[in-house]
Design a protein around this motif. Structure first.
Motif, PDB file in Angstrom:
ATOM      1  N   ALA A 273       0.800  -1.458   0.054  1.00  0.00           N
ATOM      2  CA  ALA A 273       0.735   0.209   0.054  1.00  0.00           C
ATOM      3  C   ALA A 273       1.019   0.739  -0.473  1.00  0.00           C
ATOM      4  O   ALA A 273       0.511   1.891  -0.823  1.00  0.00           O
ATOM      5  CB  ALA A 273      -1.576   0.201   1.404  1.00  0.00           C
ATOM      6  N   LEU A 274       1.932   1.183   0.027  1.00  0.00           N
ATOM      7  CA  LEU A 274       3.055   2.575   0.639  1.00  0.00           C
ATOM      8  C   LEU A 274       3.903   2.854  -0.827  1.00  0.00           C
ATOM      9  O   LEU A 274       4.483   3.282  -1.061  1.00  0.00           O
ATOM     10  CB  LEU A 274       3.866   2.279   2.250  1.00  0.00           C
ATOM     11  N   ARG A 275       3.956   2.016  -1.508  1.00  0.00           N
ATOM     12  CA  ARG A 275       4.537   2.045  -2.719  1.00  0.00           C
ATOM     13  C   ARG A 275       6.094   2.695  -2.925  1.00  0.00           C
ATOM     14  O   ARG A 275       6.053   3.619  -3.036  1.00  0.00           O
ATOM     15  CB  ARG A 275       3.826   2.844  -3.776  1.00  0.00           C
ATOM     16  N   VAL A 276       6.681   2.043  -2.175  1.00  0.00           N
ATOM     17  CA  VAL A 276       8.485   1.895  -2.830  1.00  0.00           C
ATOM     18  C   VAL A 276       8.551   0.414  -3.020  1.00  0.00           C
ATOM     19  O   VAL A 276       9.149  -0.688  -2.630  1.00  0.00           O
ATOM     20  CB  VAL A 276       8.737   2.281  -0.690  1.00  0.00           C
ATOM     21  N   GLY A 277       9.695   0.880  -4.023  1.00  0.00           N
ATOM     22  CA  GLY A 277      11.139   0.194  -4.415  1.00  0.00           C
ATOM     23  C   GLY A 277      11.993   0.582  -4.734  1.00  0.00           C
ATOM     24  O   GLY A 277      12.677   2.016  -4.774  1.00  0.00           O
ATOM     25  N   TYR A 278      12.989  -0.521  -4.999  1.00  0.00           N
ATOM     26  CA  TYR A 278      14.159   0.753  -5.816  1.00  0.00           C
ATOM     27  C   TYR A 278      15.599  -0.128  -6.317  1.00  0.00           C
ATOM     28  O   TYR A 278      14.636  -1.236  -6.831  1.00  0.00           O
ATOM     29  CB  TYR A 278      15.141   0.659  -4.465  1.00  0.00           C
TER      30      TYR A 278
ATOM     31  N   SER B 279       6.673   8.439  -0.550  1.00  0.00           N
ATOM     32  CA  SER B 279       5.783   9.653   0.833  1.00  0.00           C
ATOM     33  C   SER B 279       7.091   9.255   2.199  1.00  0.00           C
ATOM     34  O   SER B 279       8.035   7.954   2.600  1.00  0.00           O
ATOM     35  CB  SER B 279       4.937   8.599   1.355  1.00  0.00           C
ATOM     36  N   SER B 280       6.531   9.984   2.691  1.00  0.00           N
ATOM     37  CA  SER B 280       7.772   9.563   4.751  1.00  0.00           C
ATOM     38  C   SER B 280       7.556   9.438   4.937  1.00  0.00           C
ATOM     39  O   SER B 280       8.098   8.183   5.425  1.00  0.00           O
ATOM     40  CB  SER B 280       6.893  11.067   5.416  1.00  0.00           C
ATOM     41  N   MET B 281       5.683   8.831   5.084  1.00  0.00           N
ATOM     42  CA  MET B 281       5.433   7.150   5.764  1.00  0.00           C
ATOM     43  C   MET B 281       6.424   5.609   4.875  1.00  0.00           C
ATOM     44  O   MET B 281       6.450   4.817   5.339  1.00  0.00           O
ATOM     45  CB  MET B 281       4.160   6.754   5.610  1.00  0.00           C
ATOM     46  N   ALA B 282       6.665   6.266   3.258  1.00  0.00           N
ATOM     47  CA  ALA B 282       6.809   4.760   3.359  1.00  0.00           C
ATOM     48  C   ALA B 282       8.370   4.760   3.306  1.00  0.00           C
ATOM     49  O   ALA B 282       8.895   3.910   3.772  1.00  0.00           O
ATOM     50  CB  ALA B 282       6.757   5.021   1.583  1.00  0.00           C
ATOM     51  N   GLN B 283       8.772   5.767   2.797  1.00  0.00           N
ATOM     52  CA  GLN B 283      10.626   5.652   3.627  1.00  0.00           C
ATOM     53  C   GLN B 283      10.624   5.553   4.823  1.00  0.00           C
ATOM     54  O   GLN B 283      11.560   4.268   4.990  1.00  0.00           O
ATOM     55  CB  GLN B 283      11.086   7.638   3.434  1.00  0.00           C
ATOM     56  N   ALA B 284       9.815   5.457   5.879  1.00  0.00           N
ATOM     57  CA  ALA B 284       9.936   5.770   7.101  1.00  0.00           C
ATOM     58  C   ALA B 284       9.777   3.838   7.219  1.00  0.00           C
ATOM     59  O   ALA B 284      10.792   3.452   7.937  1.00  0.00           O
ATOM     60  CB  ALA B 284       9.433   6.132   7.959  1.00  0.00           C
TER      61      ALA B 284
END
Length: 350
Positions: free
Chosen positions: A222-227, A248-253
């Motif tokens: 749900a927070l959408r973070v990949g690399y 987002s900050s939430m995703a990064q954290a």
């Protein structure tokens, strides 16, 4: 009249898995378990600064990834899920409509979408009779206008892998100015010792970039973070075409906390791996064609029976993901949810 690109009328739509109240959703390869307490606490703390923009450079997560993966930070680009990174790769490599993006088919359904959005030409290579990438055919498809090659391993939606020897053969044959993107969104579920691990090859092949995500094994869909990890030049290009503040900050954290909890998260993959063997064995016993899977889903090669099977499962309160007329992808979930699906599948064969 508003001047909208006419080619968007033919753009294939990304079809998400349906969510139907009261039904078991096995259509989106989501992990059944929630984020860990550490991750939830990090998300809650980051949310208190929701009135502020996130870190544009994603510095904290990039540094933590560099430490965890043993690479320099300048070789990493973080994006809003690996799908966004796929689109950024097209934007970074393709300038003219004649520029080509090569990928197997059937493979990840976002590839043709991001290619067309990027204004490039789609060049597909059929998967083989074992539902695997036909590496030799992909090499043959690379031409003077090829700019990018997507390799999905494990392949979504068939679950099959590309071996290290196969990828090395492809990389040896592809010109150095053609970027090869190894999409390893399901890497954490791989147990086949012959399967490629892109991190073993990025130092040898500067035109290789590895894509991974926190959406699956790390429980952050749900927070959408990949690399992406590749050469500094590729990572820099990806950052240049990234939409500002997209992570987002939430995703990064949450992603940093996930790396801190990596041992716990990856240990839970073992349960999925055990269940996928049981589910596949049961489907084979019921008479279905199911290739060996190295992911958190199984592929039922159903051909023209694809749509009727999906409808039948829905009648039994189980939502699967049909790719008509090729087959159905079904997420491996908890034993109880898997049993409900297997009961529906067996009933379809009666």
């Amino acid at each position: 009249m508003t001047q909208i690109r006419p080619d968007l009328d033919s753009l294939p739509a990304y079809v998400p898995g349906k969510t139907i109240p009261g039904a078991i959703k096995l259509a989106s390869n989501e992990v059944a378990l929630p984020p860990t307490p550490r991750m939830l606490a990090a998300i809650a703390e980051a949310a208190t600064s929701g009135n502020r923009y996130p870190d544009l450079a994603v510095a904290g997560l990039t540094a933590r990834l560099a430490e965890a993966r043993g690479v320099a930070p300048e070789r990493i680009a973080v994006g809003c899920g690996s799908v966004s990174l796929c689109q950024q790769l097209v934007q970074a490599t393709c300038r003219e409509p004649e520029d080509e993006v090569v990928f197997a088919w059937r493979s990840f359904e976002a590839y043709p979408i991001v290619t067309q959005i990027g204004g490039a030409t789609i060049r597909t290579v059929p998967i083989d009779a074992e539902f695997r990438h036909d590496v030799d055919a992909m090499v043959a498809a690379v031409g003077p206008r090829t700019r990018l090659v997507f390799v999905c391993s494990p392949n979504n939606p068939t679950g099959t892998v590309v071996t290290r020897a196969e990828l090395e053969r492809l990389l040896a044959a592809v010109p150095r100015n053609v970027l090869v993107a190894l999409d390893e969104a399901y890497h954490e579920y791989v147990t086949d010792p012959d399967a490629v691990d892109g991190m073993d090859l990025i130092d040898v092949h500067p035109n290789l970039v590895v894509l991974r995500t926190f959406s699956k094994a790390y429980r952050l869909a749900a927070l959408r973070v990949g690399y992406a990890i590749g050469s500094p030049e590729v990572a820099t290009a990806l950052r240049k075409v990234c939409s500002p503040f997209s992570v987002s900050s939430m995703a990064q954290a949450a992603a940093v906390a996930a790396l801190d909890d990596e041992e716990v998260l990856l240990a839970s993959c073992a349960d999925v791996i055990e269940e996928r063997v049981r589910v596949r064995d049961a489907l084979l016993a019921a008479g279905f064609t199911v290739p060996q899977t190295q992911s958190n889903f199984v592929w039922l090669a159903l051909g023209e029976r694809t749509a009727p099977f999906a409808a039948h499962c829905l009648d039994h309160k189980v939502v699967v993901r049909p790719f008509h007329p090729d087959g159905v992808r079904v997420t491996v979930s908890t034993p109880e949810e898997n049993d409900a699906f297997l009961a529906a599948a067996r009933a379809f064969q009666e």
